[in-house]
Design a protein around this motif. Structure first.
Motif: not given
Length: 214
Positions: A89-93, A195-198
């Motif tokens: 969710l917090l990934s820069k990408g 977001r979905v994966t997170g």
């Protein structure tokens, strides 16, 4: 032969059921390319083999009987899955306005060893730190063990077959995801996938945390 056929049918049905492994492989393939996805799939299969050996040696029985050990493994697994979910969710990408850059793998240059090891480790830990998987093998495999043969050999054989079927399916899934990787790396799509994966990983983490010891 009928018993073995039933084992194969049940294994395939279980493997095709989406879980945390599927979400993790999806993320690894999108972020690190085919090699990342394959490494995660290999780690997942390795985790299955570890659980198989544990069940064959009776370690899973210890996990089932010890409330403290069960809770320790359960919370470690839950925290790890939630950590992976929050990281996604917090990934820069996921928040960048730029399209995800093609990985070195797409340029026919091997992905860095650290990335491959990280993907492999995530696959292993996601399985090993889930006590429900251990208890599943403790209850699933014995149904197909013949009393007239060495149980350890049978456990190991069935575990290897299950791991083989699992990695074959995950490799097919990796190549399917990779075929659409260019589209999946578009900023809006990539952000949604992250977001979905997170959310899915956090959901599985919470599910593990809230499950009661049988």
């Amino acid at each position: 032969m009928e018993q073995f056929t039933m084992f194969l049918m049940m294994s395939v049905a279980l493997i095709l059921t989406p879980g945390a492994d599927t979400a993790l492989v999806t993320k690894s393939t999108i972020v690190h390319g085919k090699r990342g996805g394959v490494a995660t799939a290999a780690g997942t299969a390795a985790g299955i083999i570890i659980h198989t050996c544990a069940a064959a040696m009776g370690l899973s029985v210890l996990l089932a009987q010890s409330a403290v050990l069960y809770e320790t493994v359960k919370w470690a697994g839950a925290v790890y899955l939630i950590y992976l979910g929050i990281s996604s969710l917090l990934s820069k990408g996921s928040s960048s306005g730029k399209a995800a850059q093609p990985s070195v793998e797409d340029a026919d240059v091997p992905v860095g060893g650290s990335s491959v090891i990280k993907c492999f480790s995530q696959g292993v830990l996601t399985n090993v730190l889930n006590p429900k998987v251990a208890l599943f093998f403790l209850t699933f495999l014995p149904q197909f063990v013949r009393a007239d043969s060495a149980s350890f050999t049978q456990y190991l054989t069935m575990g290897l077959i299950y791991a083989f079927l699992l990695i074959v399916w995950l490799l097919i899934f990796v190549y399917f995801i990779h075929a659409f990787r260019s589209w999946l790396q578009k900023p809006s799509v990539h952000k949604t996938i992250e977001r979905v994966t997170g959310a899915v990983l956090i959901g599985f983490g919470l599910k593990v945390a809230l499950e009661q010891r049988p």
